[in-house]
Design a protein around this motif. Structure first.
Motif, PDB file in Angstrom:
ATOM      1  N   ALA A 172       0.629  -1.100   0.037  1.00 48.21           N
ATOM      2  CA  ALA A 172       0.028   0.081  -0.072  1.00 48.21           C
ATOM      3  C   ALA A 172       0.855   1.162  -0.008  1.00 48.21           C
ATOM      4  O   ALA A 172       0.553   2.322  -0.617  1.00 48.21           O
ATOM      5  N   ASP A 173       1.865   1.171   0.746  1.00 50.26           N
ATOM      6  CA  ASP A 173       3.009   2.444   1.161  1.00 50.26           C
ATOM      7  C   ASP A 173       3.503   2.534  -0.538  1.00 50.26           C
ATOM      8  O   ASP A 173       3.966   3.656  -1.099  1.00 50.26           O
ATOM      9  N   ASP A 174       3.935   1.523  -1.242  1.00 50.46           N
ATOM     10  CA  ASP A 174       4.482   1.562  -2.350  1.00 50.46           C
ATOM     11  C   ASP A 174       3.611   2.141  -3.519  1.00 50.46           C
ATOM     12  O   ASP A 174       3.999   2.947  -4.323  1.00 50.46           O
ATOM     13  N   ILE A 175       2.222   1.605  -3.514  1.00 52.57           N
ATOM     14  CA  ILE A 175       1.421   2.200  -4.284  1.00 52.57           C
ATOM     15  C   ILE A 175       1.092   3.900  -4.212  1.00 52.57           C
ATOM     16  O   ILE A 175       1.041   4.618  -5.210  1.00 52.57           O
ATOM     17  N   LYS A 176       0.964   4.125  -2.851  1.00 51.26           N
ATOM     18  CA  LYS A 176       1.098   5.476  -2.563  1.00 51.26           C
ATOM     19  C   LYS A 176       2.371   6.323  -3.230  1.00 51.26           C
ATOM     20  O   LYS A 176       2.007   7.508  -3.598  1.00 51.26           O
ATOM     21  N   LYS A 177       3.427   5.948  -2.860  1.00 51.50           N
ATOM     22  CA  LYS A 177       4.528   6.650  -3.805  1.00 51.50           C
ATOM     23  C   LYS A 177       4.348   6.813  -5.275  1.00 51.50           C
ATOM     24  O   LYS A 177       4.832   7.698  -5.967  1.00 51.50           O
ATOM     25  N   ILE A 178       4.019   5.644  -5.824  1.00 46.77           N
ATOM     26  CA  ILE A 178       3.774   5.447  -7.363  1.00 46.77           C
ATOM     27  C   ILE A 178       2.788   6.499  -7.675  1.00 46.77           C
ATOM     28  O   ILE A 178       3.029   7.284  -8.741  1.00 46.77           O
ATOM     29  N   GLU A 179       1.777   6.686  -7.073  1.00 49.85           N
ATOM     30  CA  GLU A 179       0.502   7.398  -7.036  1.00 49.85           C
ATOM     31  C   GLU A 179       1.127   9.077  -7.395  1.00 49.85           C
ATOM     32  O   GLU A 179       0.736   9.876  -7.918  1.00 49.85           O
ATOM     33  N   LYS A 192       4.177   9.962  -7.584  1.00 56.69           N
ATOM     34  CA  LYS A 192       4.989  10.111  -8.884  1.00 56.69           C
ATOM     35  C   LYS A 192       3.829  10.552  -9.932  1.00 56.69           C
ATOM     36  O   LYS A 192       4.410  11.488 -10.970  1.00 56.69           O
ATOM     37  N   LEU A 193       3.074   9.653 -10.418  1.00 60.57           N
ATOM     38  CA  LEU A 193       2.112   9.729 -11.474  1.00 60.57           C
ATOM     39  C   LEU A 193       1.195  11.016 -11.504  1.00 60.57           C
ATOM     40  O   LEU A 193       0.881  11.458 -12.312  1.00 60.57           O
ATOM     41  N   GLY A 194       1.210  11.610 -10.085  1.00 60.48           N
ATOM     42  CA  GLY A 194       0.515  12.832 -10.197  1.00 60.48           C
ATOM     43  C   GLY A 194       1.198  14.042 -10.162  1.00 60.48           C
ATOM     44  O   GLY A 194       0.649  15.193 -10.031  1.00 60.48           O
ATOM     45  N   ASN A 195       2.583  13.845 -10.467  1.00 56.12           N
ATOM     46  CA  ASN A 195       3.619  14.869 -10.311  1.00 56.12           C
ATOM     47  C   ASN A 195       3.571  15.538 -11.688  1.00 56.12           C
ATOM     48  O   ASN A 195       4.208  14.707 -12.739  1.00 56.12           O
ATOM     49  N   GLU A 196       2.934  16.408 -12.328  1.00 60.91           N
ATOM     50  CA  GLU A 196       2.850  16.930 -13.691  1.00 60.91           C
ATOM     51  C   GLU A 196       4.580  17.099 -14.216  1.00 60.91           C
ATOM     52  O   GLU A 196       4.680  16.655 -15.282  1.00 60.91           O
ATOM     53  N   GLN A 197       5.384  17.573 -13.307  1.00 57.90           N
ATOM     54  CA  GLN A 197       6.811  17.544 -13.853  1.00 57.90           C
ATOM     55  C   GLN A 197       7.305  16.149 -14.121  1.00 57.90           C
ATOM     56  O   GLN A 197       7.988  16.181 -15.086  1.00 57.90           O
TER      57      GLN A 197
END
Length: 875
Positions: free
Chosen positions: A824-831, A833-838
């Motif tokens: 769940a923590d890994d998914i949060k970190k990936i999300e 990243k994917l939510g970062n426009e830069q």
């Protein structure tokens, strides 16, 4: 007895020599079999085998072997391309190392030297293709410069000229100033780089303070400007249309013309027009009848059409001088830094110059029409279908094809000129002389034809056209072309045009377009990145069969291949699995029995495996028939590894120890099954299957027939029974794995609410289930479920496994909870990243794809672990 381990190096060369010497690759024009024709895309004679070749030729070889085994008269037509520029450069480099040049040698001696190089070094890739196990008809190997193909090229040129479809014209070409020849678009590499955009003010005629501003990345070309274009509807410039501006430095007046090429939304909305040095400007010049002033010579130095002080300067020198003068004249309005694509020659590495020159052209806009119709009407189909769009877009927007090259290596254009510059197009100098008249001095055109011109004739010239030979009628048109998407425009479309024009029908029924082979992270392979995978090194390391099967298993239509060493290791393990299975069968005396009838077996297990084989073959043939190579590989892989090795051989182990009729039938069935597997797998993995088939019977799979399994081998009842057995064992194994039950631990199985079918299966296969699911016992449960048990369903039957005494339930619950929290923590970190426009704007596409894949996998794992935790909490 088979060796303990499989070593590809021991068998590959031996079997290939045996195949080739047997004549098994050869077609038979006198045969009454249905022909199957596939044309090898001719690799450059200068080339070495790369991973794209390995994919392309593996797929062609699978089709050829398959159809040959199906009883067709297969012609896989091999050959190489003379590769005009590439080959000439190789030889010129060698001459340079000797302190010589082609100009000093003269044309005749230079061409002779190229032929000598071809004979000594030009067969490298052909030998390398043999390492891969390919089976083209090598006896029929052709070369685009051989006598027969040269005759075809000359005939086509002369006929097209007579029909008005080849002509000489002055147009813009991609000019390589170093090689001093026109080059094709395919030999031009667009490189994005930082550049300057200069905004220049041109004084409007008759106005003391009015200017029109244009922007350019190549200010030196303004010396060849012949107009400024504005959009006809641009209100800012309507009053200027028809006026002139003073062209700085060149001291000429040029017109302001209305043309839709000018975009009011871009820059000032006005564009400088240099028809002799820009492809778009050339078209504007034609539409507006503008002068076309060529300001460069063949070396891209300023010529006599520019002011005297510029003549002889390079493009870079002229640019500096122009900018300095414009600065002095206060006509530089602005300078901005931009990124733009600059065209470089792939061959010489210099910047390409759009250059106005006299060249020979094919009227491809006319020839394209029937080639378009052939695909639209379904006479020729693309696989995947999406590539038809690329084909249509290219042919619908055809420009005349420049076919002349200023080289010495290639097909010299069959054109002669007299001293009055009259043109004589003929198939020989004798014919040209007869047309010109005795005593008229003739000089042959020095140019050669574009390499793609001879390649366009490949599907029929290789068969012997224009001679009246049976091969042309028998093997044209071909069944399928296997090629890459990058040459749909330059090769596929031109073969379609030429084939239809000269043969009356399209050269192939199907065009299969394979994807690109990338590295494991999805990056394009290149020497500069250091990520190139050499197929010959991979063959040395893993064997040709493993490389072939890996590429095939990953060849999904329309999807690039991400090739990794892990996948190669996996399919090398597949070869090892097959080898070990064959050894096991050999040790247990499972061999082919003469007269064995698979339709007469009586045991349920044997009926099931034979029926499964028939099903696998149906799926395999369907996949190959629709060019779904990855699906074909998956079918045979899953059948061999899963159905046969993991299930059938395991199921049959207790039986093979006996001496009764059942044991005899099972040995005979196993031996026959193994033989069938060798045959079905042979097109994909020819070396190992040939070796294994040769051991018991000295069989030669290269000349064997593809099996035809009749309906009498379909056993639905046996299939239902054994598939239930597999589901039952698999579910118990899955629960054990999810609950972290030690592999060696034997557990009890309680069965509740068993239907008649399940009870029958439990009775029949009790020993097999207990052995393969690692069970202590199987008992029916009538009462309550014991505490500390895990429950699962197979069909409508409840399976209950008391495991409280086997594992620490509290510890296992904690382990699962911790694993879920970490995921769940890994998914949060990936999300995040994917939510970062830069991140999204800067990261390569393959990195974003990898992050999404990791997220999906983590979510699936959480689902599985959560289900296991839920069961443990209820236990």
């Amino acid at each position: 007895m088979l060796d303990k381990t499989f070593d590809p190096k021991k068998i590959e060369e031996k079997h290939y020599k045996d195949w080739e010497s047997s004549g098994a690759f050869a077609c038979d024009p006198a045969s009454d079999k249905q022909p199957f024709t596939i044309m090898m895309p001719p690799p450059n004679v200068t080339g070495s085998l790369h991973i794209g070749h390995a994919l392309n030729h593996t797929l062609q070889d699978i089709l050829t072997r398959y159809h040959r085994m199906k009883g067709r008269d297969a012609l896989w037509q091999p050959g190489t391309d003379h590769a005009g520029i590439a080959t000439q450069m190789v030889v010129e480099r060698a001459l340079g190392e000797e302190g010589k040049s082609r100009r000093e040698m003269g044309r005749k001696d230079f061409v002779k030297r190229v032929w000598e190089w071809k004979e000594e070094s030009g067969g490298t890739i052909v030998e390398q293709l043999r390492r891969l196990g390919t089976t083209p008809d090598w006896e029929r190997e052709r070369f685009t410069m051989d006598e027969g193909l040269s005759k075809a090229v000359i005939k086509v040129f002369v006929q097209l000229h007579k029909e008005g479809l080849i002509y000489r014209d002055k147009r813009l070409v991609n000019w390589d100033p170093k090689l001093q020849t026109a080059v094709s678009d395919l030999e031009v590499e667009q490189k994005e780089q930082k550049n300057k955009m200069w905004h220049i003010r041109y004084p409007v005629e008759g106005e003391t303070a009015e200017f029109i501003t244009v922007a350019t990345t190549r200010p030196e070309t303004m010396l060849g400007d012949t107009a400024v274009a504005v959009h006809p509807d641009d209100e800012r410039y309507k009053h200027m249309i028809g006026k002139s501006v003073a062209l700085p430095i060149a001291d000429r007046m040029i017109s302001i013309v209305a043309d839709e090429h000018a975009d009011p939304e871009q820059g000032s909305g006005a564009v400088k027009i240099t028809p002799a040095h820009d492809f778009n400007d050339f078209e504007v010049g034609k539409r507006n009848d503008l002068p076309m002033i060529n300001i460069f010579d063949t070396q891209a130095k300023i010529n006599e059409n520019a002011p005297k002080e510029y003549q002889g300067l390079t493009r870079e020198e002229a640019r500096k001088k122009v900018l300095a003068e414009l600065e002095d004249m206060d006509l530089l309005a602005e300078v901005e830094t931009i990124k733009n694509a600059v065209p470089y020659s792939q061959r010489s590495g210099v910047v390409i110059e759009p250059y106005l020159t006299d060249q020979w052209y094919v009227d491809t806009p006319t020839l394209a029409k029937p080639a378009l119709e052939a695909v639209r009407s379904g006479k020729t189909s693309f696989h995947p279908k999406q590539y038809e769009n690329m084909y249509f877009d290219w042919l619908e927007n055809q420009l005349p094809w420049c076919i002349s090259r200023q080289l010495w290596w290639g097909h010299q254009i069959p054109v002669w000129y007299d001293e009055e510059k009259n043109v004589y197009v003929a198939e020989s100098e004798e014919e040209a002389q007869a047309e010109a008249g005795a005593g008229v001095k003739l000089t042959r055109d020095e140019d050669v034809l574009d390499t793609w011109f001879s390649s366009a004739l490949w599907p029929f010239s290789t068969l012997g056209w224009p001679e009246d030979v049976p091969e042309v009628e028998r093997y044209y048109p071909g069944d399928v072309l296997v090629t890459g998407f990058d040459i749909i425009t330059f090769w596929v479309s031109r073969m379609m045009m030429m084939g239809i024009h000269f043969m009356g029908e399209a050269p192939f029924k199907d065009v299969y377009i394979h994807a690109l082979v990338r590295d494991s992270s999805g990056q394009k392979m290149s020497k500069s990145k250091g990520n190139v995978m050499d197929p010959l090194e991979l063959i040395d390391q893993y064997g040709a069969d493993a490389l072939r099967f890996t590429l095939t298993a990953m060849a999904a239509q329309g999807r690039d291949i991400k090739l990794s060493e892990d996948r190669l290791k996996g399919y090398r393990n597949f070869a090892t699995k097959l080898w070990n299975a064959a050894r096991y069968c050999e040790m247990n005396e499972c061999k082919v029995v003469d007269g064995f009838d698979p339709g007469a077996v009586e045991d349920t297990l044997n009926k099931w495996i034979i029926s499964s084989l028939r099903d696998a073959n149906v799926a395999l043939e369907e996949a190959l028939g629709s060019y779904k190579f990855n699906e074909a590989a998956a079918v045979i892989y899953q059948f061999v590894w899963g159905t046969f090795c993991d299930w059938y051989l395991e199921f049959s182990k207790p039986v093979l120890g006996g001496k009764d009729a059942l044991a005899d039938e099972t040995r005979a069935t196993t031996g026959w099954m193994l033989e069938q597997i060798f045959i079905l797998l042979n097109p994909f993995m020819p070396f190992i299957t040939e070796e294994l088939a040769a051991k018991p019977k000295n069989a030669k799979l290269i000349v064997s027939s593809w099996p035809d399994y009749g309906p009498e081998l379909q056993h639905a009842d046996a299939t239902v029974k054994i598939e239930w057995l597999i589901r039952f064992i698999s579910e118990i194994r899955s629960v054990r794995a999810d609950m972290n039950v030690p592999a060696a631990a034997k557990i009890k199985l309680l069965v509740k609410d068993a239907c008649d079918h399940t009870q029958e299966g439990l009775k029949a296969y009790d020993a097999i289930i207990r052995q393969m699911a690692r069970l202590e016992s199987i008992e029916m449960l009538e009462g309550d479920v014991p505490k500390g048990s895990i429950q699962t369903l197979v069909d409508q039957t409840m399976l209950i496994m008391p495991i409280a005494d086997i594992i620490d339930l509290d510890k296992e619950r904690a382990r699962l909870s911790a694993a879920i929290d970490k995921l769940a923590d890994d998914i949060k970190k990936i999300e995040q990243k994917l939510g970062n426009e830069q991140f999204i704007s800067n990261a390569p596409e393959e990195i974003i794809e990898e992050q999404n894949k990791r997220k999906d996998e983590a979510e699936k794992t959480i689902g599985k672990l959560s289900q296991a935790l839920k069961q443990l909490e209820a236990a």
